[in-house]
Design an enzyme around this catalytic site. Structure first.
Site, PDB file in Angstrom:
ATOM      1  N   CYS A  59       0.793  -1.240   0.000  1.00 29.83           N
ATOM      2  CA  CYS A  59       0.000   0.000   0.000  1.00 29.83           C
ATOM      3  C   CYS A  59       0.828   1.293   0.000  1.00 29.83           C
ATOM      4  CB  CYS A  59      -0.983   0.019   1.159  1.00 29.83           C
ATOM      5  SG  CYS A  59      -1.456  -1.586   1.788  1.00 29.83           S
ATOM      6  N   ARG A  99       6.394 -11.580   5.370  1.00 30.41           N
ATOM      7  CA  ARG A  99       5.792 -11.477   6.701  1.00 30.41           C
ATOM      8  C   ARG A  99       6.289 -12.623   7.568  1.00 30.41           C
ATOM      9  NH1 ARG A  99      -0.495 -10.225   5.032  1.00 30.41           N
ATOM     10  NH2 ARG A  99      -0.018  -8.419   3.724  1.00 30.41           N
ATOM     11  N   GLN A 133       1.295 -10.995  -3.332  1.00 29.65           N
ATOM     12  CA  GLN A 133      -0.104 -10.612  -3.203  1.00 29.65           C
ATOM     13  C   GLN A 133      -0.608 -10.141  -4.551  1.00 29.65           C
ATOM     14  OE1 GLN A 133      -0.279  -7.431  -0.319  1.00 29.65           O
ATOM     15  NE2 GLN A 133      -1.908  -8.504   0.752  1.00 29.65           N
ATOM     16  N   ASP A 151      -2.472  -7.635  -5.541  1.00 35.30           N
ATOM     17  CA  ASP A 151      -2.938  -6.464  -4.820  1.00 35.30           C
ATOM     18  C   ASP A 151      -3.553  -5.441  -5.768  1.00 35.30           C
ATOM     19  OD1 ASP A 151      -3.301  -5.096  -2.533  1.00 35.30           O
ATOM     20  OD2 ASP A 151      -1.184  -4.769  -2.091  1.00 35.30           O
ATOM     21  N   HIS A 175      -5.227  -1.188  -5.463  1.00 34.02           N
ATOM     22  CA  HIS A 175      -5.732  -0.065  -4.681  1.00 34.02           C
ATOM     23  C   HIS A 175      -6.548   0.820  -5.595  1.00 34.02           C
ATOM     24  CE1 HIS A 175      -2.311  -1.387  -2.157  1.00 34.02           C
ATOM     25  NE2 HIS A 175      -3.224  -1.226  -1.234  1.00 34.02           N
ATOM     26  N   LYS A 195     -15.025  -4.236   5.691  1.00 35.66           N
ATOM     27  CA  LYS A 195     -14.501  -5.054   4.595  1.00 35.66           C
ATOM     28  C   LYS A 195     -15.458  -6.176   4.204  1.00 35.66           C
ATOM     29  CE  LYS A 195     -12.110  -8.334   7.555  1.00 35.66           C
ATOM     30  NZ  LYS A 195     -11.104  -9.354   7.633  1.00 35.66           N
ATOM     31  N   HIS A 241      -8.500  -1.141  -0.533  1.00 40.71           N
ATOM     32  CA  HIS A 241      -7.499  -2.202  -0.721  1.00 40.71           C
ATOM     33  C   HIS A 241      -8.249  -3.422  -1.212  1.00 40.71           C
ATOM     34  CE1 HIS A 241      -4.649  -0.232   2.160  1.00 40.71           C
ATOM     35  NE2 HIS A 241      -5.783   0.171   2.678  1.00 40.71           N
TER      36      HIS A 241
END
Ligand SMILES: [Zn+2]
Ligand SMILES: [Zn+2]
Length: 644
Positions: A338, A367, A385, A387, A389, A469, A515
């Site tokens: 992000c 992670r 990921q 991902d 945005h 979410k 996200h």
């Protein structure tokens, strides 16, 4: 001592002597049929044993073998019976830790020098059967905590003593079966005779309390059902899951490897796995581009200050790896993408006219996961990921969420997933952002789901601290659920990074940030795909669509030519031209789950054709390499819906 009134939930009401047991009261309050199916009871909502004396007016609700709670009680009781069996077989030197019911069965942790073997499993099961036949009751008694500590200390049960020492209560409950006394809150089955269908499944090492500094115990896993048929069905499903285990198939199909010298939780993609991944990535990128997304690439590390601004060092530090110094400045590996996308946003000024901005990236993040939690592709330390945005205006939020859900479900369907459970998580106790913001975005998520005609469940208070979410859990071939997609509205990062755009009023405003991950992580998603398809991937994503097999060496040259031609035509083809029997080569291609075998003998060589055999053994009429390539392309287009 007088009388009390006992009522059945939604049913009869009667007066009994004070101290009547729940079981005895039920005898007069419910039908024989229900009584025979009842293993415990809810006493004013609290789960208790049937032997519990009723001491005041109460409402009872029978817990039967048909309920999830009933099954839990059976399994938890089975854990006790297993511990008793282990004691009877291996003596009191075996120390016991804890034995709860879990989702698919139960376990018990034992401290025993010798490892449990499959032979032991059989012995333990047999002993459990004997205990069941003896109809041993689970006898409850209460004990003052000091006494209980003495009691377990005298037996050298150090784990029980440790647990007791941490409890802040005056009395505890103990349950006795035969000579075995266990510390437990209960409730349990009335007696061991209910245990008719059970199985010990496996043993695994497990640190006491999950802490690597503690002694390693042996965790015996088992399962139990109320009837043999259900157990049989479960064991068959387990067998099927074992066959589909992505770690095993990943090795057999040469897709990926994990090596200690590289590090646990770090995936090495072998050529076939890398190709599979490339096909998934290409499809993902193309599909996003077609739906109005732009692609980004960002680095793997960033200055520590960035993670301070983003709040990750405050809220996410335990998941991040420690920093590294570069030119006297601290940097850290990224756990999320992000802040980088925000960096790109801030590289120029923005006007409301540009919105919505949709940016996506296959971003690799790192992670921390405990070594014990790592599991094949499913739980790793470095993963990519998928991902995205989205930055938008408040009045665009609902449409954008609708579009995200639409694209997510479309892509999941192409991968073969069309059954899912959807959850909408709302504001938790601790949160940032204004109430208006929360209402606006929760409503937008809800409306988008309704507009899409999707059923969903609300998870109250389960939202992230920065916004509500939607989670989508997909169901695989075996009916197992996998959390993949998540869509989160965020008020926090735009605030922290002071993001802005110029509105139609000429003033600066803060954009809304969404996200979104669709597959979650590529690694995990590929793991799910392997198990979903048992390694036999659809044609469009399989790394090897076809394999050329010659009958004798005489067709060697021709096969090489067919191979070159098909590769040129875009078919993912391999060749097996070894001097081996055809049947042997066919068998190998089948084991590698290759959809098409292209068999070439003298006749094919003379006619300029190939004979096409499907994975399932079906033969197609001979065709030219060109015709085959066209057929493959057509089938792939049908599978992905990209053909026009
Ligand atoms: Zn218990
Ligand atoms: Zn994000």
């Amino acid at each position: 001592m007088g009388q009390i009134s006992v009522k059945i939930q939604d049913g009869d009401n009667r007066t009994f002597e004070h101290g009547v047991t729940a079981g005895d009261a039920l005898k007069e309050l419910v039908s024989n049929k229900i009584r025979k199916q009842t293993v415990a009871v809810k006493n004013n909502g609290e789960l208790v044993d049937l032997s519990t004396p009723m001491k005041s007016d109460t409402v009872l609700e029978p817990v039967t073998i048909n309920s999830a709670e009933g099954l839990d009680i059976l399994r938890h009781s089975a854990a006790h019976v297993m511990a008793l069996a282990v004691r009877l077989l291996f003596g009191n030197d075996v120390k016991v830790a804890i034995g709860p019911a879990i989702e698919s069965g139960f376990y018990y942790d034992f401290d025993r020098k010798e490892p449990f073997t499959p032979d032991d499993f059989e012995k333990i099961e047999k002993k459990m059967g004997e205990i069941a036949a003896h109809r041993l009751p689970f006898e409850r008694r209460e004990m003052n905590i000091g006494e209980a500590i003495e009691f377990f200390s005298a037996q050298g049960e150090k784990y029980k003593v440790e647990l007791l020492n941490e409890m802040e209560v005056d009395t505890v409950s103990l349950y006795q079966q035969g000579d075995f006394v266990d510390l437990c809150r209960g409730p349990h089955l009335p007696d061991s005779s209910w245990l008719k269908a059970f199985k010990i499944l496996r043993v695994a090492g497990s640190y006491w309390r999950g802490d690597e500094k503690n002694p390693m115990l042996q965790r015996l896993y088992g399962t139990a059902f109320f009837d043999k048929k259900a157990l049989k069905k479960y064991l068959a499903q387990l067998e099927e899951a074992k066959k589909r285990d992505h770690r095993r198939l990943g090795k057999e199909l040469a897709l990926f490897t994990i090596q200690n010298q590289i590090g646990p939780g770090l995936i090495l993609w072998q050529p076939r796995g890398a190709l599979l991944r490339k096909l998934i990535e290409d499809y993902w990128k193309d599909e996003h581009y077609r739906h109005g997304y732009e692609l980004l690439y960002t680095p793997h590390i960033a200055r520590q200050d960035l993670w301070r601004t983003s709040g990750h060092l405050d809220f996410y530090a335990e998941n991040m790896y420690s920093g590294m110094e570069i030119d006297e400045v601290m940097y850290q590996l990224k756990p999320m993408n992000c802040p980088f996308h925000i960096g790109i946003y801030q590289s120029s000024k923005h006007s409301y006219r540009e919105f919505p901005i949709r940016w996506c990236e296959l971003g690799t993040v790192y992670r921390y996961e405990r070594t014990g939690a790592l599991h094949g592709l499913m739980r790793v330390r470095g993963f990519t990921q998928d991902d995205a945005h989205i930055f938008c205006l408040p009045d665009q939020l609902e449409d954008e969420i609708f579009n995200i859900i639409d694209l997510n479900l479309h892509i999941l369907k192409t991968f073969g997933f069309d059954r899912y459970d959807i959850y909408l998580s709302t504001r938790p106790e601790k949160y940032v952002g204004s109430d208006t913001h929360w209402e606006l975005s929760t409503e937008a998520l809800k409306q988008a789901l309704i507009k899409k005609g999707l059923e969903y469940e609300i998870d109250p208070g389960e939202g992230v601290f920065y916004g509500p979410k939607i989670d989508i859990k997909i169901k695989d071939q075996l009916g197992r659920s996998w959390q993949c997609s998540t869509i989160q509205v965020d008020f926090n990062l735009p605030e922290r990074f002071e993001m802005s755009y110029t509105g139609d009023d000429g003033q600066e405003h803060q954009p809304i940030m969404i996200h979104r991950a669709l597959m979650g992580s590529l690694e995990r998603f590929v793991g799910v795909l392997i198990e979903h398809y048992a390694g036999a991937f659809p044609l469009w994503m399989t790394p090897e669509q076809a394999r050329i097999l010659n009958i004798t060496d005489d067709q060697y040259q021709y096969c090489e030519a067919v191979y070159a031609r098909l590769r040129k035509l875009g078919v993912r083809v391999e060749k097996d031209l070894r001097n081996e029997k055809l049947n042997y080569k066919v068998r190998e291609a089948q084991l590698m789950k290759v959809p098409y075998m292209l068999i070439v003998g003298e006749r094919e060589k003379e006619n300029g054709t190939i004979t096409v055999r499907k994975r399932n053994g079906e033969n197609l009429p001979p065709m030219t390499p060109q015709e085959f390539a066209e057929m493959v392309a057509r089938e792939c287009e049908e599978e992905t819906g990209t053909g026009n």
